[in-house]
Design a protein around this motif. Structure first.
Motif, PDB file in Angstrom:
ATOM      1  N   TRP A 304     -25.223 -22.218 -81.843  1.00 13.81           N
ATOM      2  CA  TRP A 304     -24.971 -21.012 -81.066  1.00 13.81           C
ATOM      3  C   TRP A 304     -23.638 -20.345 -81.379  1.00 13.81           C
ATOM      4  O   TRP A 304     -23.377 -19.233 -80.880  1.00 13.81           O
ATOM      5  CB  TRP A 304     -25.040 -21.330 -79.570  1.00 13.81           C
ATOM      6  N   HIS A 305     -22.774 -20.965 -82.194  1.00 15.66           N
ATOM      7  CA  HIS A 305     -21.430 -20.398 -82.347  1.00 15.66           C
ATOM      8  C   HIS A 305     -21.450 -19.050 -83.070  1.00 15.66           C
ATOM      9  O   HIS A 305     -20.656 -18.163 -82.736  1.00 15.66           O
ATOM     10  CB  HIS A 305     -20.505 -21.387 -83.072  1.00 15.66           C
ATOM     11  N   GLU A 306     -22.342 -18.871 -84.048  1.00 17.99           N
ATOM     12  CA  GLU A 306     -22.392 -17.583 -84.730  1.00 17.99           C
ATOM     13  C   GLU A 306     -22.882 -16.484 -83.794  1.00 17.99           C
ATOM     14  O   GLU A 306     -22.381 -15.351 -83.831  1.00 17.99           O
ATOM     15  CB  GLU A 306     -23.303 -17.682 -85.959  1.00 17.99           C
ATOM     16  N   ILE A 307     -23.851 -16.802 -82.961  1.00 18.99           N
ATOM     17  CA  ILE A 307     -24.326 -15.804 -81.990  1.00 18.99           C
ATOM     18  C   ILE A 307     -23.215 -15.464 -81.007  1.00 18.99           C
ATOM     19  O   ILE A 307     -23.054 -14.303 -80.615  1.00 18.99           O
ATOM     20  CB  ILE A 307     -25.576 -16.336 -81.267  1.00 18.99           C
ATOM     21  N   ALA A 308     -22.436 -16.471 -80.607  1.00 16.98           N
ATOM     22  CA  ALA A 308     -21.311 -16.219 -79.709  1.00 16.98           C
ATOM     23  C   ALA A 308     -20.302 -15.268 -80.351  1.00 16.98           C
ATOM     24  O   ALA A 308     -19.811 -14.327 -79.704  1.00 16.98           O
ATOM     25  CB  ALA A 308     -20.635 -17.541 -79.341  1.00 16.98           C
ATOM     26  N   LEU A 309     -20.002 -15.474 -81.624  1.00 15.11           N
ATOM     27  CA  LEU A 309     -19.065 -14.584 -82.315  1.00 15.11           C
ATOM     28  C   LEU A 309     -19.640 -13.175 -82.478  1.00 15.11           C
ATOM     29  O   LEU A 309     -18.916 -12.176 -82.372  1.00 15.11           O
ATOM     30  CB  LEU A 309     -18.701 -15.167 -83.680  1.00 15.11           C
ATOM     31  N   LEU A 310     -20.950 -13.102 -82.715  1.00 13.92           N
ATOM     32  CA  LEU A 310     -21.596 -11.788 -82.810  1.00 13.92           C
ATOM     33  C   LEU A 310     -21.512 -11.033 -81.488  1.00 13.92           C
ATOM     34  O   LEU A 310     -21.218  -9.833 -81.454  1.00 13.92           O
ATOM     35  CB  LEU A 310     -23.057 -11.961 -83.218  1.00 13.92           C
ATOM     36  N   ALA A 312     -19.362 -11.480 -79.145  1.00 18.70           N
ATOM     37  CA  ALA A 312     -17.972 -11.232 -78.752  1.00 18.70           C
ATOM     38  C   ALA A 312     -17.500  -9.852 -79.209  1.00 18.70           C
ATOM     39  O   ALA A 312     -16.681  -9.218 -78.538  1.00 18.70           O
ATOM     40  CB  ALA A 312     -17.062 -12.316 -79.324  1.00 18.70           C
ATOM     41  N   VAL A 313     -18.026  -9.374 -80.340  1.00 19.77           N
ATOM     42  CA  VAL A 313     -17.568  -8.087 -80.882  1.00 19.77           C
ATOM     43  C   VAL A 313     -17.922  -6.914 -79.954  1.00 19.77           C
ATOM     44  O   VAL A 313     -17.025  -6.150 -79.556  1.00 19.77           O
ATOM     45  CB  VAL A 313     -18.135  -7.870 -82.299  1.00 19.77           C
ATOM     46  N   PRO A 314     -19.206  -6.726 -79.565  1.00 19.47           N
ATOM     47  CA  PRO A 314     -19.495  -5.612 -78.645  1.00 19.47           C
ATOM     48  C   PRO A 314     -18.867  -5.821 -77.265  1.00 19.47           C
ATOM     49  O   PRO A 314     -18.546  -4.835 -76.581  1.00 19.47           O
ATOM     50  CB  PRO A 314     -21.027  -5.603 -78.562  1.00 19.47           C
ATOM     51  N   LEU A 315     -18.682  -7.081 -76.866  1.00 20.33           N
ATOM     52  CA  LEU A 315     -18.040  -7.321 -75.573  1.00 20.33           C
ATOM     53  C   LEU A 315     -16.590  -6.847 -75.606  1.00 20.33           C
ATOM     54  O   LEU A 315     -16.121  -6.178 -74.675  1.00 20.33           O
ATOM     55  CB  LEU A 315     -18.104  -8.814 -75.241  1.00 20.33           C
ATOM     56  N   ILE A 316     -15.887  -7.162 -76.674  1.00 23.30           N
ATOM     57  CA  ILE A 316     -14.498  -6.708 -76.803  1.00 23.30           C
ATOM     58  C   ILE A 316     -14.441  -5.190 -76.921  1.00 23.30           C
ATOM     59  O   ILE A 316     -13.510  -4.545 -76.409  1.00 23.30           O
ATOM     60  CB  ILE A 316     -13.830  -7.396 -78.010  1.00 23.30           C
ATOM     61  N   ASP A 317     -15.434  -4.589 -77.574  1.00 23.24           N
ATOM     62  CA  ASP A 317     -15.489  -3.135 -77.665  1.00 23.24           C
ATOM     63  C   ASP A 317     -15.525  -2.493 -76.282  1.00 23.24           C
ATOM     64  O   ASP A 317     -14.934  -1.424 -76.062  1.00 23.24           O
ATOM     65  CB  ASP A 317     -16.715  -2.689 -78.471  1.00 23.24           C
ATOM     66  N   ARG A 318     -16.209  -3.138 -75.356  1.00 20.70           N
ATOM     67  CA  ARG A 318     -16.268  -2.604 -73.989  1.00 20.70           C
ATOM     68  C   ARG A 318     -14.912  -2.718 -73.290  1.00 20.70           C
ATOM     69  O   ARG A 318     -14.601  -1.922 -72.397  1.00 20.70           O
ATOM     70  CB  ARG A 318     -17.335  -3.346 -73.179  1.00 20.70           C
ATOM     71  N   PHE A 319     -14.115  -3.700 -73.682  1.00 22.29           N
ATOM     72  CA  PHE A 319     -12.796  -3.867 -73.060  1.00 22.29           C
ATOM     73  C   PHE A 319     -11.896  -2.657 -73.332  1.00 22.29           C
ATOM     74  O   PHE A 319     -10.999  -2.362 -72.532  1.00 22.29           O
ATOM     75  CB  PHE A 319     -12.107  -5.120 -73.595  1.00 22.29           C
ATOM     76  N   TRP A 320     -12.135  -1.978 -74.460  1.00 24.74           N
ATOM     77  CA  TRP A 320     -11.306  -0.814 -74.789  1.00 24.74           C
ATOM     78  C   TRP A 320     -11.492   0.310 -73.769  1.00 24.74           C
ATOM     79  O   TRP A 320     -10.635   1.205 -73.660  1.00 24.74           O
ATOM     80  CB  TRP A 320     -11.659  -0.297 -76.180  1.00 24.74           C
ATOM     81  N   ASP A 321     -12.594   0.276 -73.040  1.00 26.64           N
ATOM     82  CA  ASP A 321     -12.836   1.318 -72.030  1.00 26.64           C
ATOM     83  C   ASP A 321     -12.043   1.084 -70.756  1.00 26.64           C
ATOM     84  O   ASP A 321     -12.037   1.941 -69.866  1.00 26.64           O
ATOM     85  CB  ASP A 321     -14.329   1.390 -71.690  1.00 26.64           C
ATOM     86  N   SER A 333      -6.955  -8.142 -82.221  1.00 24.02           N
ATOM     87  CA  SER A 333      -6.538  -9.383 -82.876  1.00 24.02           C
ATOM     88  C   SER A 333      -7.736 -10.299 -83.129  1.00 24.02           C
ATOM     89  O   SER A 333      -8.597 -10.466 -82.251  1.00 24.02           O
ATOM     90  CB  SER A 333      -5.504 -10.132 -82.019  1.00 24.02           C
ATOM     91  N   GLN A 334      -7.777 -10.922 -84.313  1.00 23.74           N
ATOM     92  CA  GLN A 334      -8.817 -11.897 -84.603  1.00 23.74           C
ATOM     93  C   GLN A 334      -8.683 -13.126 -83.713  1.00 23.74           C
ATOM     94  O   GLN A 334      -9.673 -13.788 -83.408  1.00 23.74           O
ATOM     95  CB  GLN A 334      -8.757 -12.317 -86.071  1.00 23.74           C
ATOM     96  N   TRP A 335      -7.464 -13.427 -83.301  1.00 23.81           N
ATOM     97  CA  TRP A 335      -7.263 -14.563 -82.400  1.00 23.81           C
ATOM     98  C   TRP A 335      -7.904 -14.301 -81.043  1.00 23.81           C
ATOM     99  O   TRP A 335      -8.401 -15.225 -80.392  1.00 23.81           O
ATOM    100  CB  TRP A 335      -5.774 -14.864 -82.241  1.00 23.81           C
ATOM    101  N   PHE A 336      -7.864 -13.040 -80.609  1.00 25.51           N
ATOM    102  CA  PHE A 336      -8.532 -12.698 -79.352  1.00 25.51           C
ATOM    103  C   PHE A 336     -10.042 -12.868 -79.503  1.00 25.51           C
ATOM    104  O   PHE A 336     -10.716 -13.392 -78.605  1.00 25.51           O
ATOM    105  CB  PHE A 336      -8.191 -11.273 -78.939  1.00 25.51           C
ATOM    106  N   LEU A 337     -10.578 -12.435 -80.650  1.00 26.24           N
ATOM    107  CA  LEU A 337     -12.003 -12.651 -80.939  1.00 26.24           C
ATOM    108  C   LEU A 337     -12.321 -14.144 -80.934  1.00 26.24           C
ATOM    109  O   LEU A 337     -13.360 -14.556 -80.398  1.00 26.24           O
ATOM    110  CB  LEU A 337     -12.353 -12.043 -82.294  1.00 26.24           C
TER     111      LEU A 337
END
Length: 368
Positions: A304-310, A312-321, A333-337
């Motif tokens: 499941w780790h690759e799906i988790a990383l996938l 994480a990207v749109p989830l972090i995109d929502r944080f920008w709002d 930051s990649q560390w935040f990802l």
């Protein structure tokens, strides 16, 4: 994905230390810690794409060596029972994960054919579309592991015990042949041959540890053999950097095979010679707990780790709002990802890890 894109993975059940007949078996914290570090390195590699990660800690070689040790120990019982047990522990978590991946690919236009049978028993690379590639490309490990399991009882272990040291040295010959003489057939068979050849020596080093072969080796011989393998593997990776576009061992099977073997040999020799157990780890409650969870949920974390990383990207995109998140969180930051990825891995462990308990015929639990 071809045999040259490698370097991540896990292996079966945790190794256990020998214990008196009257006492319950104790977990071997040395091997458990190696497995946990390997999983962390896998997620880190897939987050940061560090080319040097495999040189610092060749997780795949270590995991195949641990699996080889476990397999040699298990084959003290009837071979058919051992193979059936391995399949039972591995396939249900794979099927559970595969249902979600296959359904998602079907919804995104994938048209399966007869090769969908590899989603039932992954003796060949399960097919998929480009949309889901990042999720299913990691399945090469399951395929390689299953072939090692099937080959071990009748071929590898019997042949190994006829002449352990010569067989161990010759186990690097197949990858040399594939690299310099014959590249093997195309397709799934060729890919499987490359992967089996790349990690054959590490698997047999696990046999050698279990059978006491490593414990009887002289320290000087271990140092010479280890440095020779590391030297050749490191040189080949750097010398062919232009050919592969990187010195990343995952792109270079020959360098991976020799570097992994040279790295694994002293790790297992030290364990066999000095009886290293990391027993003191149990004194650190939180660290010990983390290692326990990593080992009890190793298959879940890996799948499941690759799906988790996938995700994480749109989830972090929502944080920008959210202005406060944008102002105070390192969203770019990649560390935040990496951190968000591990939070989502934790969610998958809670939601899906119980399948590993069911596969092992244990009472399902949220956390072990």
């Amino acid at each position: 994905m071809g045999a040259h894109r490698r370097g991540r993975g896990l292996a079966g059940v945790s190794v256990r230390e020998a214990a008196p007949a009257s006492a319950p078996p104790q977990r071997d914290r040395y091997f458990d810690t190696l497995r946990a570090l390997a999983l962390i390195r896998v997620v880190g590699y897939h987050t940061f794409n560090w080319a040097w990660a495999g040189l610092v800690f060749p997780s795949m070689g270590i995991m195949f060596a641990l699996a080889g040790t476990l397999m040699a120990k298990s084959l003290e019982r009837p071979a058919l029972k051992v193979v059936r047990s391995r399949l039972r522990r591995l396939l249900p978590p794979f099927w559970f994960w595969g249902v979600f991946v296959v359904l998602a690919m079907l919804l995104h236009g994938w048209m399966p054919d007869w090769r969908i049978v590899y989603w039932i028993v992954p003796l060949g690379d399960p097919p998929g579309n480009a949309w889901g590639e990042q999720a299913w490309e990691i399945l090469w490990y399951l395929r390689t592991y299953l072939w090692f399991v099937l080959l071990s009882p009748l071929l590898l272990l019997r042949v190994f015990r006829l002449a352990p040291l010569p067989v161990l040295l010759l186990s690097l010959a197949p990858v040399l042949v594939l690299n310099f003489v014959w590249a093997g057939p195309d397709g799934r068979i060729g890919t499987a041959l490359w992967d089996l050849s790349t990690y054959l020596c590490c698997w047999l080093l696990g046999f050698a540890h279990r059978d006491g072969v490593l414990r009887r080796m002289r320290p000087a011989a271990v140092v010479v053999l280890s440095l020779a393998a590391l030297g050749f593997g490191g040189w080949y990776a750097l010398a062919h950097r232009a050919e592969f576009g990187t010195y990343d061992l995952d792109e270079n099977p020959l360098a991976q095979a020799f570097w992994s073997a040279g790295f694994v040999l002293p790790l297992l020799w030290a364990k066999a010679r000095f009886g290293i157990g990391f027993a003191r780890l149990t004194r650190f409650r939180r660290t010990n707990r983390i290692v326990t969870v990593f080992n009890a949920r190793a298959v879940t974390i890996y799948l499941w780790h690759e799906i988790a990383l996938l995700l994480a990207v749109p989830l972090i995109d929502r944080f920008w709002d959210v202005p406060a998140f944008e102002a105070y969180l390192p969203l770019d930051s990649q560390w935040f990802l990496f951190g968000v990825g591990w939070l989502l891995i934790g969610v998958f462990v809670l939601l899906c890890g119980w399948v590993e308990d069911v596969a092992a015929r244990k009472r399902p639990r949220l956390l072990p």
